[in-house]
Scaffold this motif. Structure first.
Motif, PDB file in Angstrom:
ATOM      1  N   GLU A 118       0.829  -1.202   0.000  1.00  0.00           N
ATOM      2  CA  GLU A 118       0.000   0.000   0.000  1.00  0.00           C
ATOM      3  C   GLU A 118       0.869   1.259   0.000  1.00  0.00           C
ATOM      4  O   GLU A 118       0.572   2.235  -0.700  1.00  0.00           O
ATOM      5  CB  GLU A 118      -0.920  -0.026   1.218  1.00  0.00           C
ATOM      6  N   ARG A 131      -9.431  -0.799   1.104  1.00  0.00           N
ATOM      7  CA  ARG A 131      -8.710  -2.064   0.959  1.00  0.00           C
ATOM      8  C   ARG A 131      -9.461  -3.082   0.112  1.00  0.00           C
ATOM      9  O   ARG A 131      -8.915  -4.130  -0.213  1.00  0.00           O
ATOM     10  CB  ARG A 131      -8.332  -2.600   2.338  1.00  0.00           C
ATOM     11  N   LEU A 134      -7.358  -3.317  -2.828  1.00  0.00           N
ATOM     12  CA  LEU A 134      -6.205  -4.206  -2.701  1.00  0.00           C
ATOM     13  C   LEU A 134      -6.608  -5.654  -2.950  1.00  0.00           C
ATOM     14  O   LEU A 134      -5.854  -6.426  -3.550  1.00  0.00           O
ATOM     15  CB  LEU A 134      -5.571  -4.054  -1.319  1.00  0.00           C
TER      16      LEU A 134
END
Length: 246
Positions: A118, A131, A134
């Motif tokens: 990150e 997230r 991600l």
């Protein structure tokens, strides 16, 4: 020639679903994730579908990604309880569940994001909004190496969404370099993504150059491809315009 990139949006809807922003807190670990395995249909490959809330993404279990080798081995096994883990630069997805048969099962997962990844994204101006992004990067194999390679090729991703889209459609630095020619000016990642979504490749662009086209915008090239204009057709049109039947 101006043709809207409507087909591009349609091509990206399924692969970008997991990057929909979350409305809750954004913890380092995401727990409310489900998986389903689906057997191959026809000549296709088995798929792993990963979903969180109203978002989902499908990953082909075809052996092309090394980090999915363990998952592939587990999901092709016999009926019964199973567990598998996918380790990626973006984080780790740990899953458990039950198979009813090979490539036919379901269960739940836990995703732990990698803070170092990150930070690397943020240093390149690609910080994820949350997230969930991600998790999407893990599923489509979006990496720092891809971001840096695209930047070196002249089509720098502007945000994490660009990187996710490029990875999902397999827009690689090699693909970008193959597109760049005297026939087309390619300077943005959005144009590269649009070209890949409509299967524009280097051979097509070089064919347009051989037909006499120079310095077309990527928008024009995508429009020609969308309308079914082949290099052969382009050459025929040029001959007709010049009054030559040869």
């Amino acid at each position: 020639m101006k043709v809207p990139y409507l087909a591009v949006g349609a091509a990206l809807l399924s692969v970008l679903a997991c990057s929909v922003p979350s409305t809750a807190a954004d913890p380092l670990v995401l727990n409310d994730i489900e998986w389903k395995a689906a057997p191959a249909k026809g000549k296709g490959e088995p798929h792993l579908q990963v979903s969180r809330r109203k978002s989902n993404s499908s990953v082909s279990i075809d052996g092309s990604r090394r980090e999915l080798a363990g998952t592939k081995a587990v999901l092709r096994g016999a009926a019964g309880p199973v567990s598998f883990t996918i380790v990626h630069a973006a984080g780790t997805l740990a899953c458990t569940g039950v198979l009813k048969a090979a490539h036919d099962g379901a269960g739940r997962c836990r995703f732990a994001a990698d803070p170092g990844f990150e930070r690397d994204l943020a240093s390149r101006g690609l910080a994820p909004e949350d997230r969930d992004d991600l998790l999407a990067m893990l599923l489509v194999d979006a990496t720092i190496e891809l971001a840096d390679g695209l930047t070196a090729a002249g089509v720098q991703p502007k945000d994490d969404g660009d990187l996710i889209a490029a990875a999902a459609l397999d827009v690689t630095p090699a693909y970008v370099r193959d597109l760049q020619s005297e026939a087309m000016t390619l300077t943005t990642i959005e144009d590269a993504i649009a070209c890949k979504a409509l299967d524009v490749d280097g051979a097509y662009v070089r064919g347009l150059a051989a037909a006499g086209y120079r310095k077309l915008s990527a928008h024009d090239v995508v429009g020609m491809k969308a309308l079914g204009v082949s290099p052969e057709y382009a050459r025929a049109m040029n001959r007709a315009a010049s009054g030559s039947g040869k």
